[in-house]
Structure formats: structure tokens, C-alpha cells
Design a protein around this motif. Structure first.
Motif, PDB file in Angstrom:
ATOM      1  N   GLY A 100       0.885  -1.071   0.232  1.00 49.06           N
ATOM      2  CA  GLY A 100       0.095   0.167  -0.255  1.00 49.06           C
ATOM      3  C   GLY A 100       0.641   0.946  -0.075  1.00 49.06           C
ATOM      4  N   GLN A 101       2.204   1.048   0.846  1.00 48.69           N
ATOM      5  CA  GLN A 101       3.066   2.896   0.714  1.00 48.69           C
ATOM      6  C   GLN A 101       3.769   2.551  -0.211  1.00 48.69           C
ATOM      7  OE1 GLN A 101       4.837   3.194   5.147  1.00 48.69           O
ATOM      8  NE2 GLN A 101       3.648   0.958   5.537  1.00 48.69           N
ATOM      9  N   TYR A 102       3.808   1.326  -1.404  1.00 47.87           N
ATOM     10  CA  TYR A 102       4.626   1.202  -2.494  1.00 47.87           C
ATOM     11  C   TYR A 102       3.718   1.717  -3.682  1.00 47.87           C
ATOM     12  CZ  TYR A 102       6.642  -0.582  -6.284  1.00 47.87           C
ATOM     13  OH  TYR A 102       6.898  -1.491  -7.777  1.00 47.87           O
ATOM     14  N   ALA A 103       3.088   1.243  -3.684  1.00 44.61           N
ATOM     15  CA  ALA A 103       1.125   1.223  -4.038  1.00 44.61           C
ATOM     16  C   ALA A 103       1.331   3.589  -4.238  1.00 44.61           C
ATOM     17  CB  ALA A 103      -0.017   1.545  -3.792  1.00 44.61           C
ATOM     18  N   SER A 104       1.607   4.142  -2.949  1.00 44.86           N
ATOM     19  CA  SER A 104       1.361   5.586  -2.960  1.00 44.86           C
ATOM     20  C   SER A 104       2.025   6.222  -3.834  1.00 44.86           C
ATOM     21  CB  SER A 104       1.134   6.162  -1.658  1.00 44.86           C
ATOM     22  OG  SER A 104       2.358   6.274  -1.572  1.00 44.86           O
ATOM     23  N   GLY A 105       3.262   5.474  -3.770  1.00 40.94           N
ATOM     24  CA  GLY A 105       4.446   6.139  -4.910  1.00 40.94           C
ATOM     25  C   GLY A 105       5.243   7.201  -4.011  1.00 40.94           C
ATOM     26  N   GLU A 126      10.399   1.752  -1.709  1.00 41.86           N
ATOM     27  CA  GLU A 126      11.873   1.278  -0.841  1.00 41.86           C
ATOM     28  C   GLU A 126      10.863   0.372  -0.614  1.00 41.86           C
ATOM     29  OE1 GLU A 126      11.106   4.566   1.377  1.00 41.86           O
ATOM     30  OE2 GLU A 126      11.618   4.465   0.004  1.00 41.86           O
ATOM     31  N   MET A 127       9.647   0.468  -0.338  1.00 34.44           N
ATOM     32  CA  MET A 127       8.463  -0.576   0.731  1.00 34.44           C
ATOM     33  C   MET A 127       8.210  -1.638  -0.502  1.00 34.44           C
ATOM     34  SD  MET A 127       7.609   0.100   3.092  1.00 34.44           S
ATOM     35  CE  MET A 127       8.719   1.814   4.693  1.00 34.44           C
ATOM     36  N   GLY A 128       8.791  -1.341  -1.460  1.00 35.36           N
ATOM     37  CA  GLY A 128       8.316  -2.287  -2.623  1.00 35.36           C
ATOM     38  C   GLY A 128       9.250  -4.003  -2.460  1.00 35.36           C
ATOM     39  N   GLU A 129      10.265  -2.944  -2.169  1.00 32.12           N
ATOM     40  CA  GLU A 129      11.657  -3.975  -1.459  1.00 32.12           C
ATOM     41  C   GLU A 129      11.045  -5.176  -0.721  1.00 32.12           C
ATOM     42  OE1 GLU A 129      16.330  -4.131  -0.856  1.00 32.12           O
ATOM     43  OE2 GLU A 129      15.669  -2.812  -1.561  1.00 32.12           O
ATOM     44  N   ILE A 189      -3.803  -6.956  -0.894  1.00 29.14           N
ATOM     45  CA  ILE A 189      -2.545  -6.529  -1.114  1.00 29.14           C
ATOM     46  C   ILE A 189      -3.962  -4.390  -1.864  1.00 29.14           C
ATOM     47  CG2 ILE A 189      -1.172  -5.524  -2.746  1.00 29.14           C
ATOM     48  CD1 ILE A 189       0.315  -8.175  -2.222  1.00 29.14           C
ATOM     49  N   ARG A 190      -4.851  -5.600  -2.389  1.00 27.13           N
ATOM     50  CA  ARG A 190      -5.635  -5.073  -2.870  1.00 27.13           C
ATOM     51  C   ARG A 190      -6.135  -3.611  -2.718  1.00 27.13           C
ATOM     52  NH1 ARG A 190      -5.577  -7.270  -8.434  1.00 27.13           N
ATOM     53  NH2 ARG A 190      -4.990  -8.963  -8.730  1.00 27.13           N
ATOM     54  N   THR A 191      -6.644  -4.031  -1.039  1.00 26.94           N
ATOM     55  CA  THR A 191      -7.829  -3.389  -0.208  1.00 26.94           C
ATOM     56  C   THR A 191      -6.686  -1.990  -0.092  1.00 26.94           C
ATOM     57  OG1 THR A 191      -9.108  -5.094   0.911  1.00 26.94           O
ATOM     58  CG2 THR A 191      -8.356  -3.237   1.990  1.00 26.94           C
ATOM     59  N   GLU A 192      -5.292  -2.345   0.322  1.00 23.39           N
ATOM     60  CA  GLU A 192      -4.050  -1.374   0.374  1.00 23.39           C
ATOM     61  C   GLU A 192      -3.562  -0.223  -0.376  1.00 23.39           C
ATOM     62  OE1 GLU A 192      -2.705  -0.631   3.544  1.00 23.39           O
ATOM     63  OE2 GLU A 192      -4.137  -1.800   4.869  1.00 23.39           O
ATOM     64  N   TYR A 198      -3.469  -2.907  -7.023  1.00 20.85           N
ATOM     65  CA  TYR A 198      -2.088  -4.306  -7.195  1.00 20.85           C
ATOM     66  C   TYR A 198      -2.594  -5.331  -6.723  1.00 20.85           C
ATOM     67  CZ  TYR A 198       1.862  -0.532  -7.996  1.00 20.85           C
ATOM     68  OH  TYR A 198       1.724   1.022  -8.959  1.00 20.85           O
ATOM     69  N   GLY A 199      -1.983  -5.727  -6.778  1.00 16.81           N
ATOM     70  CA  GLY A 199      -2.223  -7.128  -6.490  1.00 16.81           C
ATOM     71  C   GLY A 199      -0.925  -8.243  -6.320  1.00 16.81           C
TER      72      GLY A 199
END
Length: 138
Positions: A89-94, A98-101, A122-125, A130-131
Motif C-alpha cells: 500500500g505504501q509502495y502503491a502510493s508512490g 523502498e517498501m516494494g523491496e 494488497i488490493r485493499t491497501e 495492485y495485487g
């Protein structure tokens, strides 16, 4: 790696009183969150982020109760799936690429996780953007 441990508590004033009693202080100034607490000797930090885990979106039945050996006190920790979803969710926010890693590393470390639950979380966040298949490669 995170710099502190996130806590949730429906009784935040009482929790903060206990942190003060244990020697924690609330640092101020640039680079410090107003929610953060640190122990000057232990260099251990906590941040009280909410009254309920993940704003109530996590499945409470998946939150694990932990009792350290020889202790009477218990605490609860989120499921790995919820930790991954939170980071996605943090990664998706842009705002936190680094949260993606971090999500990818957790995903790689736990091959037996509940993939259907993780995908839904993941879809909720990520507000549906994203999924599970969008977790970056570790």
C-alpha cells in the motif's frame, strides 16, 4: 529495515504513561515524528500509529498472540500477509518506493503464506491498483 516498531493501542494515553515510566522519551525536531518514542539507553523506538491494527482492515483472527518464554506479558503481531500488504500500500502510493523491496523480501521469506488473503489485502491497501502479482522481484 525499519527504524522503529509500530504499535496500536485503544488506550494510547495509558500506553504512553507506561513508556514514560520505562524511561522512553518523545524526541522533538526535524526528522522525528510526533508519534515516536525512543529509549535513550536502549536506542529502541516505538511509534503509536493507531488505535487498531491497520485501521481495522486486517483479519483479527490472523493476528498472532505471542508470549515470550518465561514471561506473563503477551503482545500481538500482524500476519506476514498483512505486513506485505501494508508495504505494498505504501509502495502503491508512490511516496515510499523502498517498501516494494521490503514486500518482496517478506514474500520470498514466507513461501507458505495465504496467497488469496494476501492478494485481497494488497488490493485493499492499494485501492485496487495492485495485487499479489505486482510484488516487485526480490
Amino acid at each position: 529495515m525499519t527504524g522503529d516498531v509500530d504499535l496500536t493501542s485503544p488506550v494510547q494515553p495509558e500506553l504512553e504513561e507506561e513508556l514514560v515510566r520505562l524511561g522512553f522519551t518523545k524526541p522533538e525536531g526535524i526528522g522525528h515524528t510526533p508519534l515516536g518514542w525512543i529509549h535513550p539507553d536502549l536506542r529502541l523506538g516505538f511509534e503509536v500509529v493507531a488505535s487498531t491494527p491497520l485501521g481495522g482492515t486486517a483479519d483479527f483472527a490472523r493476528i498472532r498472540l505471542v508470549r515470550p518464554p518465561g514471561e506473563t506479558a503477551v503482545f500481538r503481531i500482524l500476519s506476514v500477509e498483512d505486513m506485505i500488504a501494508d508495504r505494498m500500500g505504501q509502495y502503491a502510493s508512490g511516496a515510499a518506493p523502498e517498501m516494494g523491496e521490503q514486500a518482496a523480501i517478506l514474500f520470498a521469506l514466507y513461501p507458505d503464506l495465504d496467497r488469496a488473503y494476501l492478494d485481497a489485502r494488497i488490493r485493499t491497501e492499494s485501492c485496487g491498483d495492485y495485487g499479489i502479482d505486482d510484488i516487485p522481484a526480490a
